[in-house]
Design an enzyme around this catalytic site. Structure first.
Site, short mmCIF file in Angstrom:
data_model
loop_
_atom_site.label_atom_id
_atom_site.label_comp_id
_atom_site.label_asym_id
_atom_site.label_seq_id
_atom_site.Cartn_x
_atom_site.Cartn_y
_atom_site.Cartn_z
N ASP A 26 0.83 -1.20 0.00
CA ASP A 26 0.00 0.00 0.00
C ASP A 26 0.87 1.26 0.00
OD1 ASP A 26 -2.27 1.51 0.01
OD2 ASP A 26 -2.86 1.05 2.06
N ASN A 74 -10.22 -3.00 -6.92
CA ASN A 74 -9.36 -2.04 -7.62
C ASN A 74 -9.90 -1.63 -9.00
OD1 ASN A 74 -6.20 -3.32 -6.30
ND2 ASN A 74 -7.47 -1.63 -5.58
#
Ligand code: FPP
Length: 249
Positions: A26, A74
């Site tokens: 991340d 995503n």
């Protein structure tokens, strides 16, 4: 929970390295924003961190590495970014396949490849077949992966087998479910690392992380390096894992 800053070269017990490390990568976007670059520059730098991490795992003797590369959620990002991520993935497979193979890395994928572009799927299938017999290390890429969807898929498979008379309800146990997850015969992760100081699972390996040790690092993924992996493993080695049992028992 205090975030962990990497210590300078903590001493690692080489005999107690985790068997399976899973990473939620991340902070690519924030890394890029911090230096006034477009988000895609962060993903590109993230790709270099992926390479470093695979090498570090191989050197440290971590046999299995699972990376959360693209989640089912995503797809909701702007089309440009999704496209850039897919291009990057495609490029990376093409560029790295031979190197992975030479280094004895076996590629596996956890996720629904059905909705990936056919040329990416073909390339992934090729590299999976090419590296199938490799023993040095398993690189398990979570691609178009969602933890709940994975469990639903396993449940459907089990239901279909029961309906077809091939499986008895009494024989449905934890192993029966685990075997039907994407991770199949892989042992559960011992250590989960998430970077960029976010402390949530984001639908990652919901079943498999039941007894995993979590380590949250305050470093954006593109800056992740061997020293962070070593720090996380050192922290893991200081934890006492009880799997629900009593201390020392
Ligand atoms: C998180 O950063 C990362 C991703 C969405 C995907 C991970 C992708 C890579 C590491 C690129 C290269 C991949 C491969 C497999 C070669 P973010 O965009 O969520 O960052 P932010 O939270 O700061 O916005």
């Amino acid at each position: 929970v205090p975030s962990r800053q990497p210590h300078p070269a903590p001493a690692l017990d080489r005999l107690r390295v985790p068997t399976h490390v899973a990473i939620i990568m991340d902070g690519n976007g924030r890394w890029a924003a911090a230096q006034g670059l477009p988000r895609v520059a962060g993903h590109r730098a993230g790709r270099d961190a992926v390479r470093r991490t695979i090498e570090a795992c191989r050197d440290l003797g971590v046999p299995i590495l699972t990376l959360y590369a693209f989640s089912t959620e995503n797809w909701r990002r702007p089309p440009d970014e999704v496209g850039a991520l897919m291009d990057l993935l495609h490029e990376a497979i093409l560029a790295e396949a031979d190197d992975l193979h030479r280094n004895g890395v076996q590629l596996r994928i956890s996720g629904d490849l059905g909705s990936m572009a056919p040329e990416i799927r073909r390339e992934l299938d090729r590299v999976i077949a090419l590296t199938r017999g490799n023993q040095a290390m398993i690189l398990n890429m979570a691609l178009n992966y969602g933890g709940r969807a994975e469990i639903v898929r396993a449940v459907r498979e089990i239901a279909a087998e029961v309906a077809a008379g091939r499986l008895r309800v009494e024989h449905i146990d934890e192993r029966a479910v685990a075997r039907r997850l994407y991770t199949g015969d892989l042992p559960d992760p011992d250590l989960l690392i998430r970077t960029a100081n976010e402390q949530r699972l984001s639908n990652f390996l919901l079943w498999q992380l039941a007894y995993t040790e979590f380590c949250f690092l305050d470093v954006y993924w593109p800056d992740f390096g061997r020293e962070h992996l070593v720090a996380a493993i050192a922290e893991f080695q200081h934890r006492q894992r009880r799997f629900g049992g009593a201390p020392g028992g």
